[in-house]
Every structure is written in C-alpha cells, then in structure tokens.
Design a protein around this motif. Structure first.
Motif, mmCIF file in Angstrom:
data_model
loop_
_atom_site.group_PDB
_atom_site.id
_atom_site.type_symbol
_atom_site.label_atom_id
_atom_site.label_comp_id
_atom_site.label_asym_id
_atom_site.label_seq_id
_atom_site.Cartn_x
_atom_site.Cartn_y
_atom_site.Cartn_z
ATOM 1 N N GLY A 52 11.121 -23.839 -7.354
ATOM 2 C CA GLY A 52 12.232 -23.591 -6.447
ATOM 3 C C GLY A 52 11.867 -23.866 -5.005
ATOM 4 O O GLY A 52 12.710 -24.297 -4.206
ATOM 5 N N PHE A 132 21.642 -21.322 -4.439
ATOM 6 C CA PHE A 132 20.411 -20.540 -4.594
ATOM 7 C C PHE A 132 20.693 -19.038 -4.625
ATOM 8 O O PHE A 132 19.849 -18.266 -5.092
ATOM 9 N N SER A 135 20.514 -17.985 -8.222
ATOM 10 C CA SER A 135 19.236 -18.154 -8.931
ATOM 11 C C SER A 135 18.106 -17.387 -8.255
ATOM 12 O O SER A 135 17.365 -16.657 -8.909
ATOM 13 N N ASP A 136 17.984 -17.553 -6.935
ATOM 14 C CA ASP A 136 16.925 -16.871 -6.185
ATOM 15 C C ASP A 136 17.306 -16.856 -4.706
ATOM 16 O O ASP A 136 17.083 -17.835 -3.990
ATOM 17 N N LEU A 139 15.166 -18.249 -1.824
ATOM 18 C CA LEU A 139 15.076 -19.683 -1.589
ATOM 19 C C LEU A 139 16.053 -20.138 -0.508
ATOM 20 O O LEU A 139 15.796 -21.114 0.201
ATOM 21 N N SER A 269 21.959 -26.944 -6.657
ATOM 22 C CA SER A 269 21.284 -25.680 -6.348
ATOM 23 C C SER A 269 21.821 -24.532 -7.187
ATOM 24 O O SER A 269 21.131 -23.527 -7.379
ATOM 25 N N GLU A 273 16.901 -23.160 -9.954
ATOM 26 C CA GLU A 273 16.075 -23.390 -8.774
ATOM 27 C C GLU A 273 15.212 -24.634 -8.866
ATOM 28 O O GLU A 273 14.794 -25.188 -7.856
#
Length: 533
Positions: A52, A132, A135-136, A139, A269, A273
């Motif tokens: 990522g 992002f 997902s995270d 990031l 995105s 990631e």
C-alpha cells in the motif's frame, strides 16, 4: 551550374547526416532512459514490494508527472520547439528575448503552482486516492505527505522541459538525451541508501534528486550555448501568443486525459491497497515495447509524412504510412507474444525479490495479460495519430481521445465492482481498442484505403506470430519441468523458449520475403561495426 548542383547535393547529404546523428543520439538516450527506468522499478519492488505504501507513492508521484505533461510535455513538440526554432533562425537577439520572456513567465507560474500544491495536497489526495479510506486510512495521510514532498518536482521537471525546448531549437540534442536518462538514476541511487532511515520517503527524495539533476544539466548546457537568462516578463510578446494558440487543441485533449487518469487512480485505490502498485508493474512491462518501437517509428515517419502531404503526393503518403504500420506491427507483435507466454518468468526475473512476493507476481501477470491486448491496439494508434499531425490536424485526434475516455469511463464503472482492479485494466484496453478503431475509420475517410499488400503484410505477420506462439508454448511445455523453480531457471526458460520462438518468427518473415523484415535486416547490417576485407 555543375558546381552549384554539387554544392546543393553536398548540403543535402550533410543535412541528412546531421539529422541521422541527432536521431541516433535521441534514440540511444531513450533506450538508456527506459533501461534505467526498468532498473528503478526493480529497486522499488525489491525494497518495498507491491504494498500500500508503494501505491501511495505512485499516486503522489503522478501529480508532478501529470502537471508536467499538461504544462510542458504536451506543449514541447507541438508549440515550444517550432516557435523557438523560428526565432532561433531570426537572430540571436530575438531568440534571447523570447527565451527570457518564456523562462521568466514559467518561473512565476511554477512557483505559484508549487505553493498551491502544498496547500491543496489533502484535496488532491482525496480526489486521487480517496478509496484508501476503506482499505487503510493511514495510506491517505501518507499520500498527502508524499504529495507535499514531491511538489517541488513540478518546478524542476517543467523548467527542465522548457530548457529542453531551447536546446532542441538550437539543435543541441546530446545533453537532453543524457538528462532524460539521468532522471531515473535519482531513485536508483537514493532509495537503497535512504530507505533504512526514512522508508518510502526515500523514493520521494530520489525523484526530487533526479528532476533537479535533469534541470541542472539543461541549465548549464543552455549557458554553454551562449544563451543568457534575463528576467523580463512580457505577456504581450508575440511568441507567447503563438505558443498558446498552437497549444490549445493539445491542452483540450490533455484535460480529458487528466480526468481519466484521476478517475482511474480514484477507482483503483478503492479496490485494495496494492492494486495501484500491481497495475504500475504491469504497465512498466507493456510500455517498454511501445516506447522503444511504436513511438520511435512514428517519430521517424512524421517528417516524411509531412513532406509528402505538403507536396500533395498522396501515393507516397499512403506508402510511407503503410510501411510504418507494418513495421510497428512486425516488431510489437512478437514482443506481445513473449510477454503473454513468458510473463510469469519475466516478472519473477525483474521484480520478485526482497519485499516483492510470488503473490505479487501472480497479480501483475493477470493485469499484464489484459494490458497486452490494449498494447497491440496502442502500437498502431501512435502512427495513426502522427498521420493526422502530419496533415496539420490536431483537433481530430483530440476529439477521438475524448471519445476513448468516454469508453474507458463506461467500461470501468461497469466492471470495477465485479472484477476489482482488473476491471480497470479491461477498461484501459477497451479505450485503446476504441481509439485505434475510430482512427482507422477516420483515416480511410480522409486518406483513402491503403494498398492491398498492406493487408497481406499484416496477415503474414499474424501467421508468423501464431507460429511463434506455438513454438514458444511447446518449448515452455518441454522445459518447465526440467528447469529449477528459481531465478536461473526462469532466466533459462525465457532465453531458450523465447529464443526458439523468435527464430521461428524471423524465419517465416524472411521465407515469405516481407519487405519490412528485409529492410530492417539491411539497415542493421549496414550499421554493424564490421569491415569486410
């Protein structure tokens, strides 16, 4: 009279030699740059894999790249070089004035742009990588920081592009070719040294160092050419108005391209990631043949097409275009076959080490196999675009570009949910196919049908490609269980299986005496540093 004729002939020969030398310098620079670019990607993969964090860096690094393409890259060949070349012929005084006005204007614009990027980094990160969040979220914060680190690269890259145009106008090609290659060394050198201390930010430092080195080389070569820099903003200078007018159709197409790239990053995105990192590795592999073959041949054919069009010689124009299309297809098709059949061992050889895992290889190969379909369409799309540029028609290719982006958006929105990032790869392939198909239809309407031997040449190349695929596949089947599943084994598989396939392909083309194959072989033999006694 005879003396005048001899002098004219000698002048013509000298001009041809100068053009050949210049083209050779640029070709070597492009080759070295792409090799170093591949090494750069190998370094990134080894140090950080396809994580990522790499995806965040890809998004951030695309900001200065896109802005450079919009501000200078698209303007370079269409506006800057033609106008500056004209003023260079008028005399040193006028040329220096134009350079001073241009450089002064860009210094002000780029400084304001860098400040704006620093302030707008959170907004840009949300636009390009808002996915992002699902997902995270960390990031997204990393992307903001990287955009701010990389903002000065816009200044360095764009000013280097302006100075490159100045050097081209002065017929100085060596330093621009070298500087383009040196740019990729920034990450190659800085990342291994700094990664243990600052992690992914080492890539940002490397990109900044590469762009600054590129600008420095350009600056000193412009000074060496005897062009002083004078601070004088003159918005009413006629050269600036000419540059703007020539650039408008290019800018219109680039705006649409920026939208497509931004949407692609935003959707990618949200699919995971690692998606952007996987797509970037696959793109690197399929872009190599396009840059080294299709773009090079298209650029070589452009002056001849322009001359034939200006002379009203439609027959020579169609013949030159047909030869260029067949030459591109003849060279790109075997590259596509090899990447399709040997994509996994090639990816392992180049990327699978350090933090780059076997799972990453599998995902990159999945994307690569789809991208390769689009590569075959994109290969002929370059000469088709240049065929219209030679007719001083930049608006029609720009309009087709808008239509192709609409195709991308439609397919992407339909496939991204069921297929994830691979749906975006299919959308890119559909865009390339749609653009090429429309350009072929328009070419038939504007230029007329190409000769029948053009279709026969394409059919011959396709048949030879099919034979190459069969030979390569058979060699892979025979060798796969005999070779170890490691780097030497992958290298041996690529060399042996790929080598037999290329031999079969070449043998068929020479057996049927394809003109482009014979011409290429003659050119290569003529350039070999061998002297027959």
């Amino acid at each position: 009279m005879m003396t005048d004729s001899n002098e004219a002939t000698e002048t013509n020969l000298s001009a041809r030699r100068g053009l050949a030398r210049s083209a050779g310098v640029l070709a070597v620079g492009s080759l070295v740059s792409r090799v170093l670019g591949l090494i750069r990607e190998m370094v990134i993969a080894a140090l950080f894999g396809a994580t990522g964090q790499v995806s965040a860096f890809r998004v951030a690094a695309q900001v200065p790249t896109l802005l450079y393409d919009f501000l200078v890259g698209g303007m370079l060949s269409a506006a800057l070089v033609p106008v500056l070349s004209d003023y260079a012929q008028r005399g040193r005084r006028e040329f220096v004035q134009v350079v001073g006005a241009l450089v002064s204007l860009f210094i002000v614009l780029l400084t304001a742009l860098v400040i704006g990027l620093e302030l707008a980094a959170p907004l840009l990160a949300n636009l390009l990588a808002g996915g992002f969040r699902t997902s995270d979220p960390t990031l997204l914060d990393l992307t903001v920081q990287l955009i701010r680190w990389l903002a000065p690269a816009v200044w360095f890259l764009s000013m280097a592009g302006v100075l490159m145009a100045v050097l081209y106008a002065l017929q100085r090609f060596t330093v621009p070719a070298m500087a383009t290659a040196v740019f990729n060394l920034g990450i190659v050198v800085a990342a291994p040294l700094l990664a243990p201390f600052i992690g992914i930010f080492s890539l940002a430092v490397g990109l900044l160092l590469g762009s600054l080195t590129q600008l420095t080389l350009m600056f000193f070569d412009v000074r060496r050419a005897g062009v002083p820099f004078s601070w004088r903003i003159n918005l009413r200078h006629p050269a600036l108005r000419r540059i703007l007018w020539l650039y408008l159709p290019i800018a219109a197409g680039l705006v649409v391209s920026l939208f497509q790239v931004g949407l692609d990053r935003r959707l990618a995105s949200a699919t995971g990631e690692q998606s952007i990192a996987w797509m970037a590795n696959a793109t690197t592999l399929q872009q190599m043949p396009l840059g080294l073959i299709s773009v090079a041949i298209s650029l070589a054919a452009l002056p001849r097409l322009s001359q034939h069009f200006a002379a009203g010689d439609d027959v020579a124009y169609r013949q030159t275009l047909a030869r260029g299309l067949r030459m591109v297809w003849m060279l790109v098709l075997p590259a596509g076959v090899l990447l399709w059949l040997l994509g996994a061992p090639i990816t392992r050889l180049l990327f699978e080490r350090g933090a780059f895992t076997a799972v990453d290889t599998e995902q990159v190969v999945l994307a690569l196999n789809i991208y390769l379909l689009g590569m075959l369409f994109a290969a002929i799309d370059f000469p088709l675009n240049f065929a219209f540029y030679a007719r001083f028609n930049t608006w029609l290719p720009a309009l087709v570009g808008v239509i192709s982006v609409a195709i991308y958006v439609t397919v992407a929105l339909l496939l991204v949910e069921p297929l994830g990032f691979l749906g975006l790869v299919w959308a890119d392939t559909a865009k390339q196919a749609g653009h090429a198909a429309i350009m072929v239809l328009l070419l038939w309407r504007v230029v007329g049908r190409l000769r029948a031997d053009t279709l026969r040449g394409f059919a011959t190349i396709v048949l030879a490609g099919g034979a190459m695929a069969a030979v390569t596949f058979s060699a892979i089947a025979l060798l796969a269980d005999q070779l170890p599943a490691n780097t030497p084994g992958a290298l041996a598989l690529v060399i042996v299986a790929g080598g037999f396939g290329l031999l079969a392909y070449t043998a068929i083309l020479f057996a049927v005496r394809l003109p482009e194959a014979t011409m290429l072989a003659t050119t290569v033999r003529a350039r070999l540093p061998l002297r027959r006694k």
